[in-house]
Design a protein around this motif. Structure first.
Motif, short mmCIF file in Angstrom:
data_model
loop_
_atom_site.label_atom_id
_atom_site.label_comp_id
_atom_site.label_asym_id
_atom_site.label_seq_id
_atom_site.Cartn_x
_atom_site.Cartn_y
_atom_site.Cartn_z
N SER A 272 72.31 56.54 69.47
CA SER A 272 72.26 56.53 70.93
C SER A 272 73.31 55.62 71.54
O SER A 272 73.67 55.76 72.71
N ASN A 273 73.83 54.64 70.77
CA ASN A 273 74.81 53.73 71.36
C ASN A 273 76.08 53.51 70.54
O ASN A 273 76.99 52.81 70.99
N TRP A 274 76.21 54.09 69.36
CA TRP A 274 77.48 53.98 68.64
C TRP A 274 77.79 55.28 67.91
O TRP A 274 76.90 56.09 67.63
N ALA A 275 79.08 55.46 67.64
CA ALA A 275 79.53 56.70 66.97
C ALA A 275 80.77 56.39 66.14
O ALA A 275 81.59 55.55 66.48
N LEU A 276 80.87 57.08 65.03
CA LEU A 276 82.03 57.00 64.14
C LEU A 276 82.41 58.44 63.78
O LEU A 276 81.57 59.21 63.33
N THR A 277 83.68 58.79 64.00
CA THR A 277 84.12 60.18 63.80
C THR A 277 85.43 60.20 63.02
O THR A 277 86.31 59.37 63.24
N MET A 278 85.54 61.17 62.12
CA MET A 278 86.79 61.38 61.39
C MET A 278 87.15 62.86 61.48
O MET A 278 86.29 63.73 61.36
N THR A 279 88.43 63.13 61.70
CA THR A 279 88.92 64.50 61.70
C THR A 279 90.09 64.62 60.75
O THR A 279 90.97 63.75 60.71
N MET A 280 90.10 65.68 59.96
CA MET A 280 91.19 65.96 59.03
C MET A 280 91.80 67.30 59.42
O MET A 280 91.10 68.31 59.53
N LYS A 281 93.11 67.31 59.62
CA LYS A 281 93.82 68.50 60.07
C LYS A 281 94.88 68.88 59.05
O LYS A 281 95.73 68.07 58.68
N TYR A 282 94.81 70.13 58.59
CA TYR A 282 95.81 70.65 57.66
C TYR A 282 96.62 71.74 58.36
O TYR A 282 96.06 72.64 58.99
N VAL A 283 97.94 71.66 58.24
CA VAL A 283 98.84 72.68 58.76
C VAL A 283 99.77 73.11 57.64
O VAL A 283 100.45 72.28 57.03
N GLY A 284 99.79 74.39 57.33
CA GLY A 284 100.62 74.91 56.26
C GLY A 284 102.10 74.84 56.58
O GLY A 284 102.51 74.54 57.70
N SER A 285 102.93 75.14 55.60
CA SER A 285 104.37 75.08 55.77
C SER A 285 104.85 76.18 56.73
O SER A 285 104.19 77.22 56.89
N MET A 286 106.01 75.94 57.35
CA MET A 286 106.56 76.87 58.33
C MET A 286 108.05 77.07 58.06
O MET A 286 108.77 76.10 57.81
N LYS A 287 108.49 78.31 58.11
CA LYS A 287 109.91 78.61 57.93
C LYS A 287 110.70 78.15 59.16
O LYS A 287 110.23 78.24 60.29
N GLU A 288 111.93 77.65 58.90
CA GLU A 288 112.82 77.27 60.00
C GLU A 288 113.60 78.48 60.51
O GLU A 288 114.01 78.52 61.67
N VAL A 289 113.84 79.48 59.65
CA VAL A 289 114.58 80.68 60.01
C VAL A 289 113.86 81.88 59.40
O VAL A 289 113.43 81.82 58.25
#
Length: 740
Positions: free
Chosen positions: A654-671
């Motif tokens: 009710s008065n405290w919170a702890l949060t973690m987020t993990m984000k994965y982004v795959g590889s991307m071509k430049e051309v």
């Protein structure tokens, strides 16, 4: 007792889940009815099963407070179907795409603030060099697929609406201050009240940071942004008709020490946060003003909202454009070529990095060509949106209709100056400026839409159409004969639906015509971007577990791209548009969320979002555009990761919170294909972990702390337009927020 606890926390999860920010079914007035002028759609959080057709996502104020992000990139990374290309690490100039469209300067999504177009020039020059400060937003609405057909002109992908704070019904205010690493500072305050039936709100935000890059020769690489907002409203009722009149005024400015110049691969490996001496003078200076009058009318089942608006934006960006010889002619060696092969261009690289002076005995003279892209924009218009709910032939109808007249213009006043390099310092030679691009592009646009949502037993079916009429003008200053006028008309139909299988699950589907206009300067050789977009999926919500799975398929008859400084950097191609022909983009968006009660006091909310996207060219062609090259059938689109995923988990009381987020982004071509400078290069896959914690002192306020990029991953976010560029390193911050 435990079951009651689970049900109570399930409702809380629906409202607060960061990774599954649900936009629940529309219906009768929600608790957010006072925000009608800001939202483009009031979305209720508390229906057990969402029954609206189309993909809609709502991030509430409580969700935005989870991580206190100032960067819209990080905020949207939890929304499925969003593809992003980072640039400066702070999200100063966002690059956002939906469902595979190019994220470049967010130019292929419709960007709204409080329901009106907010980009500097959405029709004539849609690249969003201005983006509202997300710190002061109380909600973010995202619409994709058929749900976005009401919000053009860009309809191939979707719409984002940024919702500012509403005028309160009673006196209230707050203060939010934070400090962190790299000189980060935030001061944010607001106060509103009602005096003699007139409500008002005043809000201000100041953000600044010294920057995380290490500039050769010393100096800041950060930014300072200020944003002031004032709102007034007046409400009255007469003969059963409710009226709400509003006035909104805002001002924003920014000074950021930003550049497009990156690093060589070797220098990035040694120190990814280095910045070369040639970028010392770099400075972006902007100002934005807005005024909007609004009126909302409610009578029985009829709602009509009228908005009259004007936006003005000015910017001047001093940055390195290239190198000059002793005659002040441009060198054949481009900045991207120099950084791609510094051994071949050893002398030029030495000047850029400050290791050699511009004037060195026995060596060719090399000077810095600094360009100031000075531009002035305006956009203005009158917009009317309405909804009417009624029954006909025992069927429930919700009819939505709207009309907008919009004008916008961009005036380019670009010029270049000559700088020299001496003892590792870049300095102005004091010579006359050299005018470069000097032109004006403008558009007068009428747009209309009509949509009827009909409910037949378990089926809700929506049939709609959008129309655009655009009269565009382009002319080069000083050349009376160099001008172009053109007119474009198009009708964009859409069909969507939701079928309720039972009280806990249902299926959604839709198809609509997508469209992106070409700029006023483009001749008929550049075709309109058009696509037919399909989606199909389902939802499940039993009060404890939420699941949504949506597949999409966008069939482009012609994909269009344009060259700008940020994505191309080729002088001869700047502002030129290119045809890409037939392209298929398809994918899958999935969301899952639950809350596990650890005990009567502690809950563990967790959620998972995954997006699969693939874009393929369906024809072979040779293109001079830097991101395409020699394309073969089956080549994939650049800057589009196939796989993206985020996982969120927390501990809450009710008065405290702890949060973690993990984000994965795959590889991307430049051309996409071969034959271009960065052919074969990829932006590597990345995994980013952010954590936040907060403690609520009840009436004494709340303290929060967060760490962005906990693992301090040094990542290449792009090699466009000139060399490898890093994302933000680990950043600590701590803040205090007090509401009254």
């Amino acid at each position: 007792m435990t079951n009651l606890h689970i049900l109570r926390k399930s409702a809380l999860t629906i409202a607060l889940s960061l990774a599954l920010p649900s936009a629940f079914a529309q219906g009768a007035k929600s608790d957010e009815a006072s925000d009608e002028l800001e939202h483009i759609q009031i979305l209720s959080h508390y229906d057990k099963l969402r029954t609206e057709a189309g993909s809609a996502t709502l991030l509430t104020e409580a969700e935005l407070e989870k991580f206190e992000y100032d960067d819209i990139h990080r905020i949207l990374s939890k929304v499925p179907g969003v593809n992003i290309r980072e640039e400066d690490g702070y999200g100063l100039r966002p690059n956002i795409g939906f469902r595979g469209v190019t994220p470049e300067r967010s130019k292929k999504i419709t960007i709204l603030e409080d329901g009106i177009l907010i980009g500097p020039s959405p029709y004539s020059a849609p690249a969003a060099y201005y983006f509202p400060v997300s710190t002061r937003m109380t909600a973010v609405e995202v619409f994709k697929g058929p749900a976005a057909i009401k919000y053009g002109p860009q309809t191939v992908a979707g719409t984002i609406n940024l919702v500012t704070r509403a005028v309160p019904e009673f006196s209230e205010g707050g203060i939010d201050v934070a400090f962190g690493s790299d000189g980060y500072q935030k001061v944010h305050g607001h106060f509103g009240s009602v005096v003699n039936n007139v409500g008002f709100l005043v809000e201000g935000v100041s953000l600044k940071a010294d920057g995380f890059k290490e500039l050769d020769g010393g100096g800041d690489t950060g930014f300072e942004k200020n944003d002031i907002l004032a709102k007034f409203n007046y409400q009255l009722s007469n003969n059963g008709i409710d009226h709400k009149f509003g006035l909104k005024l805002s001002y924003a400015d920014e000074q950021s020490d930003e550049t497009y110049l990156g690093l060589t691969e070797t220098d990035f490996a040694e120190n990814p946060y280095r910045r070369y001496a040639a970028t010392q003078p770099a400075l972006m200076d902007t100002k934005h003003q807005q005024i909007m009058f609004s009126h909302n009318l409610e009578f029985n089942n009829l709602s009509v909202t009228t908005r009259l608006y004007r936006n003005d934006y000015e910017r001047a960006w001093l940055k390195l454009n290239g190198l000059l010889d002793r005659r002040l002619s441009k060198l054949d060696a481009t900045l991207s070529g120099i950084l791609a092969d510094p051994q071949k261009y050893e002398l030029e690289y030495a000047v850029i990095s400050g290791q050699q002076d511009s004037l060195t005995e026995g060596q060719p003279e090399i000077y810095l060509n600094m360009g100031t892209n000075d531009r002035a924009y305006f956009s203005q218009g009158l917009q009317i949106d309405s909804t009417y709910e009624f029954s006909l032939f025992d069927l429930n109808h919700k009819l939505s209709a709207g009309i907008r007249f919009h004008q916008d213009e961009i005036e380019r006043k670009h010029f270049e100056e000559t700088y020299g390099m001496r003892a590792g310092k870049a300095f102005d030679l004091g010579q006359d400026i050299r005018p470069t691009t000097q032109n004006v592009e403008s558009t007068d646009a009428w747009s209309v839409y009509l949509e009827d949502q009909v409910t037949v037993d378990a089926l809700t079916l929506g049939l709609g159409v959008r129309g655009e009429l655009m009269k565009m003008h382009h002319h080069e200053k000083g050349e009376e004969t160099n001008w172009l006028d053109k007119t474009t008309r198009i009708w964009l139909p859409g069909l969507s639906g939701f079928y309720k299988l039972n009280e806990e699950s249902g299926l959604l589907f839709g198809v609509h015509q997508g469209f992106v206009p070409s700029s006023p300067a483009q001749t008929t050789d550049v075709e309109l971007e058009k696509s037919v977009n399909y989606e199909f999926g389902g939802r499940f919500n039993d009060g404890v577990t939420q699941v949504e799975v949506v597949s999409f398929f966008n069939n482009y008859s012609n994909l269009k791209e344009s060259c700008g400084f940020s994505n191309c950097g080729v002088d001869q191609q700047l502002d030129q548009e290119f045809n890409g022909g037939k392209v298929d983009v398809y994918g899958l968006e999935t969301q899952f969320a639950q809350t596990y009660p650890l005990n009567l006091q502690v809950d563990i909310p967790y959620s998972f979002v995954y997006t699969y996207t693939r874009g393929e060219f369906k024809n072979s062609f040779k293109s001079d555009f830097a991101q395409w090259g020699d394309v073969e059938v089956g080549d994939t689109l650049p800057y589009l990761p196939e796989h993206q995923a985020s996982f969120n988990i927390g501990l809450e009381t009710s008065n405290w919170a702890l949060t973690m987020t993990m984000k994965y982004v795959g590889s991307m071509k430049e051309v996409a294909g071969d034959g271009q400078e960065l052919s074969g290069f990829k932006v590597p896959a990345t995994t980013t972990v952010d954590v936040s914690a907060s403690y609520d002192f009840d009436k004494y306020g709340r303290i929060y702390a967060k760490i962005d990029n906990l693992l301090d991953e040094a990542k290449i976010v792009s090699r466009r337009p000139y060399g490898a560029r890093p994302g933000k390193p680990r950043q600590f911050s701590i803040g205090y927020k007090y509401q009254f």
